[in-house]
Design a protein around this motif. Structure first.
Motif, mmCIF file in Angstrom:
data_model
loop_
_atom_site.group_PDB
_atom_site.id
_atom_site.type_symbol
_atom_site.label_atom_id
_atom_site.label_comp_id
_atom_site.label_asym_id
_atom_site.label_seq_id
_atom_site.Cartn_x
_atom_site.Cartn_y
_atom_site.Cartn_z
ATOM 1 N N MET A 1 5.903 19.781 -24.614
ATOM 2 C CA MET A 1 6.524 20.803 -25.463
ATOM 3 C C MET A 1 6.707 22.097 -24.685
ATOM 4 S SD MET A 1 4.868 20.598 -29.279
ATOM 5 C CE MET A 1 3.334 19.757 -28.903
ATOM 6 N N ASN A 2 7.844 22.731 -24.875
ATOM 7 C CA ASN A 2 8.083 24.073 -24.351
ATOM 8 C C ASN A 2 7.617 25.081 -25.397
ATOM 9 O OD1 ASN A 2 9.288 22.962 -22.069
ATOM 10 N ND2 ASN A 2 11.336 23.047 -22.969
ATOM 11 N N VAL A 3 6.793 26.035 -24.979
ATOM 12 C CA VAL A 3 6.117 26.934 -25.919
ATOM 13 C C VAL A 3 6.397 28.387 -25.557
ATOM 14 C CG1 VAL A 3 3.866 27.657 -26.836
ATOM 15 C CG2 VAL A 3 4.293 25.237 -26.320
ATOM 16 N N LEU A 4 6.634 29.204 -26.588
ATOM 17 C CA LEU A 4 6.738 30.651 -26.438
ATOM 18 C C LEU A 4 5.614 31.298 -27.228
ATOM 19 C CD1 LEU A 4 8.135 33.320 -25.644
ATOM 20 C CD2 LEU A 4 9.561 33.056 -27.701
ATOM 21 N N LEU A 5 4.815 32.120 -26.557
ATOM 22 C CA LEU A 5 3.723 32.866 -27.181
ATOM 23 C C LEU A 5 4.124 34.327 -27.274
ATOM 24 C CD1 LEU A 5 0.715 33.194 -28.115
ATOM 25 C CD2 LEU A 5 0.147 33.491 -25.691
ATOM 26 N N LEU A 6 3.974 34.921 -28.452
ATOM 27 C CA LEU A 6 4.331 36.318 -28.660
ATOM 28 C C LEU A 6 3.080 37.170 -28.813
ATOM 29 C CD1 LEU A 6 7.272 35.946 -31.216
ATOM 30 C CD2 LEU A 6 7.372 36.017 -28.723
ATOM 31 N N GLY A 7 2.999 38.250 -28.017
ATOM 32 C CA GLY A 7 1.880 39.172 -28.099
ATOM 33 C C GLY A 7 1.355 39.548 -26.732
ATOM 34 N N SER A 8 0.442 40.524 -26.699
ATOM 35 C CA SER A 8 -0.012 41.053 -25.418
ATOM 36 C C SER A 8 -1.491 41.400 -25.384
ATOM 37 C CB SER A 8 0.787 42.313 -25.069
ATOM 38 O OG SER A 8 0.578 43.319 -26.054
ATOM 39 N N GLY A 9 -2.261 40.996 -26.390
ATOM 40 C CA GLY A 9 -3.652 41.408 -26.472
ATOM 41 C C GLY A 9 -4.643 40.324 -26.098
ATOM 42 N N GLY A 10 -5.923 40.608 -26.385
ATOM 43 C CA GLY A 10 -6.973 39.647 -26.101
ATOM 44 C C GLY A 10 -6.840 38.375 -26.910
ATOM 45 N N ARG A 11 -6.403 38.497 -28.143
ATOM 46 C CA ARG A 11 -6.167 37.315 -28.979
ATOM 47 C C ARG A 11 -5.147 36.401 -28.316
ATOM 48 N NH1 ARG A 11 -4.363 39.561 -34.116
ATOM 49 N NH2 ARG A 11 -2.795 40.495 -32.763
ATOM 50 N N GLU A 12 -4.058 36.998 -27.822
ATOM 51 C CA GLU A 12 -3.001 36.192 -27.209
ATOM 52 C C GLU A 12 -3.444 35.599 -25.871
ATOM 53 O OE1 GLU A 12 -1.589 38.401 -30.423
ATOM 54 O OE2 GLU A 12 -2.317 39.330 -28.574
ATOM 55 N N HIS A 13 -4.285 36.325 -25.108
ATOM 56 C CA HIS A 13 -4.811 35.745 -23.873
ATOM 57 C C HIS A 13 -5.660 34.525 -24.198
ATOM 58 C CE1 HIS A 13 -7.172 36.291 -19.821
ATOM 59 N NE2 HIS A 13 -6.498 35.167 -19.880
ATOM 60 N N CYS A 59 14.662 31.578 -27.175
ATOM 61 C CA CYS A 59 14.196 30.260 -27.614
ATOM 62 C C CYS A 59 15.278 29.198 -27.452
ATOM 63 C CB CYS A 59 13.742 30.321 -29.065
ATOM 64 S SG CYS A 59 12.217 31.244 -29.338
ATOM 65 N N LEU A 60 16.487 29.539 -27.826
ATOM 66 C CA LEU A 60 17.590 28.577 -27.721
ATOM 67 C C LEU A 60 17.935 28.296 -26.258
ATOM 68 C CD1 LEU A 60 19.853 29.900 -30.618
ATOM 69 C CD2 LEU A 60 18.348 27.896 -30.650
ATOM 70 N N ALA A 61 17.911 29.334 -25.431
ATOM 71 C CA ALA A 61 18.255 29.161 -24.014
ATOM 72 C C ALA A 61 17.212 28.332 -23.270
ATOM 73 C CB ALA A 61 18.410 30.524 -23.344
ATOM 74 N N GLU A 62 15.948 28.461 -23.670
ATOM 75 C CA GLU A 62 14.853 27.791 -22.966
ATOM 76 C C GLU A 62 14.381 26.521 -23.685
ATOM 77 O OE1 GLU A 62 13.900 28.587 -20.076
ATOM 78 O OE2 GLU A 62 14.816 30.565 -19.822
ATOM 79 N N SER A 63 15.093 26.097 -24.724
ATOM 80 C CA SER A 63 14.744 24.878 -25.479
ATOM 81 C C SER A 63 13.290 24.904 -25.930
ATOM 82 C CB SER A 63 15.012 23.639 -24.617
ATOM 83 O OG SER A 63 16.362 23.569 -24.221
ATOM 84 N N ILE A 64 12.917 25.992 -26.584
ATOM 85 C CA ILE A 64 11.540 26.158 -27.042
ATOM 86 C C ILE A 64 11.267 25.240 -28.232
ATOM 87 C CG2 ILE A 64 9.910 27.782 -28.087
ATOM 88 C CD1 ILE A 64 10.367 28.221 -25.084
ATOM 89 N N ASP A 65 10.157 24.497 -28.147
ATOM 90 C CA ASP A 65 9.770 23.555 -29.204
ATOM 91 C C ASP A 65 8.780 24.146 -30.201
ATOM 92 O OD1 ASP A 65 11.157 21.167 -28.104
ATOM 93 O OD2 ASP A 65 9.780 21.501 -26.428
ATOM 94 N N LEU A 66 8.111 25.255 -29.812
ATOM 95 C CA LEU A 66 7.140 25.887 -30.708
ATOM 96 C C LEU A 66 6.981 27.347 -30.304
ATOM 97 C CD1 LEU A 66 4.925 25.700 -32.938
ATOM 98 C CD2 LEU A 66 3.290 25.213 -31.098
ATOM 99 N N VAL A 67 7.069 28.232 -31.308
ATOM 100 C CA VAL A 67 6.767 29.648 -31.104
ATOM 101 C C VAL A 67 5.430 29.934 -31.779
ATOM 102 C CG1 VAL A 67 7.483 32.029 -31.541
ATOM 103 C CG2 VAL A 67 9.198 30.275 -31.032
ATOM 104 N N VAL A 68 4.506 30.522 -31.028
ATOM 105 C CA VAL A 68 3.189 30.909 -31.554
ATOM 106 C C VAL A 68 3.183 32.430 -31.639
ATOM 107 C CG1 VAL A 68 0.699 30.868 -31.182
ATOM 108 C CG2 VAL A 68 2.098 28.889 -30.528
#
Length: 421
Positions: A1-13, A59-68
């Motif tokens: 799966m191609n995944v995109l994670l949104l955020g910049s904090g400790g939770r996201e790390h 997301c469309l350009a990179e064929s993302i299968d899941l955004v978190v």
């Protein structure tokens, strides 16, 4: 799966660290990310989280299968709706369901309509009416501004004078058109309880307790959280059963019945009172630093769990959490939560990571050449897992001791409740 994670904090790390361990992971992108996340994913710093069009295009350009989605603001702003409308699975609720966090009054009215145990409340649009209510009911009492307030907008008034002054303060914080919530003061012990929800199925994901005050002994101003530990000893199996039956599942059913099915993690802030668990508030994302300690305990693959939540295919089976205890100690810049400088150099991160069972998560850092610099208030989450509270705590503070950052500070009593229970 191609995944995109949104955020910049400790939770996201922490999410990036755990997701990257999945054998199912294909392309892994993060917006905007941080130096810790960059160890696991390709970070794209040029897209702001408020630019939903750019996120959908990526997301469309990179064929993302899941955004978190890590933080709450994009969810309250309707990002999940945009992604789902483009056929992109997203871990996080649509705009209406995200009002569980976006509007305290939305949640209180839902609780009232469905007999979900919570503090009694009143709602007000005028300061005069709010002050009259406070005069009638006295103190202690809790004052809240409706809407997302970035961790602010809540005053626990212990005296009538504090409460009356707090009415004006809350309306000033909220700005024009603010609605205000006044609640009864609940006595007991606070617990954070997390569940994965795929619209219908509810899967418990563990409990935690955090430390909000800045300094040892629960002294000083409130913060976004100076540390956490999991599990919460006070949250017994019976209390978990009651919380699921009386609070979580009725909420999920109510949203589904209103055609606003909830998909994501549901974070219930609870007060354990003499009568049992009562809801303080809902959050529509993982807590920070609660996420870090939960993921330190998680065995197995996180990615298929989050994808199952997004696609409505969550199986009714236990989440594999270690029986061990996990602790996270927040290291913050001196001055936080008030004014603080940025740009101080942090050393010793590699040495801290050599402690058995320990992991350092980046919460507010930036890279400058070979150096890691502080770039926020809460800067690092030093986490560790152990067979019991004492072992996890010893490992976490051993790792803290190896970090060379004179401009930083931390509390030295994280998990004191668990040691004394």
């Amino acid at each position: 799966m191609n995944v995109l994670l949104l955020g910049s904090g400790g939770r996201e790390h922490a999410l990036a660290w755990k997701l990257a361990q999945s054998p199912l992971m294909g392309k892994f992108l993060a917006v905007p990310g941080n130096p810790g996340i960059a160890e696991h994913a390709t970070c794209i710093e040029t897209i702001p989280l408020t630019d939903h069009d750019a996120i959908v295009t990526l997301c469309l350009a990179e064929s993302i299968d899941l955004v978190v989605v890590g933080p709450e603001a994009p969810l309250v702003d309707g990002l999940a709706d945009r992604l789902i409308n483009e056929g992109i699975p997203v871990f996080g609720p649509r705009r209406v369901a995200a009002q569980l966090e976006g509007s305290k009054l939305f949640t209180k009215e839902l609780c009232k309509a469905h007999a979900i145990p919570t503090a009694a409340f009143g709602r007000f649009t005028e300061p005069e009416e709010a002050r009259a209510f406070v005069q009638r009911h006295g103190a202690p009492i809790v004052l809240k501004a409706d809407g997302l307030m970035a961790g602010k907008g809540v005053i626990v008034a212990l005296t009538l004078e504090e409460a009356l002054a707090g009415v004006d303060e809350v309306f000033a914080m909220g700005g024009p058109g603010t609605e205000m919530l006044i609640e009864e003061f609940l006595e007991g012990e606070e617990v954070s309880f997390f569940c994965l929800v795929d619209g219908e199925t509810v899967l418990p994901f563990g409990s935690a307790q955090d430390h909000k005050r800045a300094f040892d002994g629960d002294e000083g101003p409130n913060t976004g959280g100076m540390g956490a530990y999991s599990p919460a000893p006070v949250f017994t199996p019976e209390l978990e059963r009651r919380t699921l039956h009386e609070i979580i599942k009725p909420t999920v059913r109510a949203l589904a019945d209103a055609a606003s099915a909830y998909h994501g993690v549901l974070f219930a802030g609870l007060m354990i009172t003499r009568e049992g668990p009562k809801l303080i508030e809902y959050n529509v994302r993982f807590g920070d630093p609660e996420c870090q300690v939960l993921l330190m305990r998680l065995e197995g693959d996180l990615l298929p769990l989050l994808h199952a939540v997004a696609t409505g295919r969550l199986e009714d089976q236990p989440v594999p959490l270690k029986a061990d205890t996990a602790i996270a100690v927040v290291m913050a810049t001196r001055g936080y939560p008030g004014d603080y400088p940025k740009g101080s150099r942090i050393g010793g991160l590699a040495a801290a990571g050599t402690i058995p069972g320990a992991k350092v998560f980046h919460a507010g850092t930036m890279r400058s050449g070979e150096d890691i610099l502080a770039n926020g208030g809460r800067v690092l989450n030093v986490a560790a897992v152990g067979a019991n509270v004492a072992e996890a705590r010893e490992r976490a503070y051993d790792a803290v001791a190896r970090i060379d950052w004179p401009e930083g500070f931390c509390r030295h009593d994280i998990a004191w409740r668990a040691l004394t229970d």
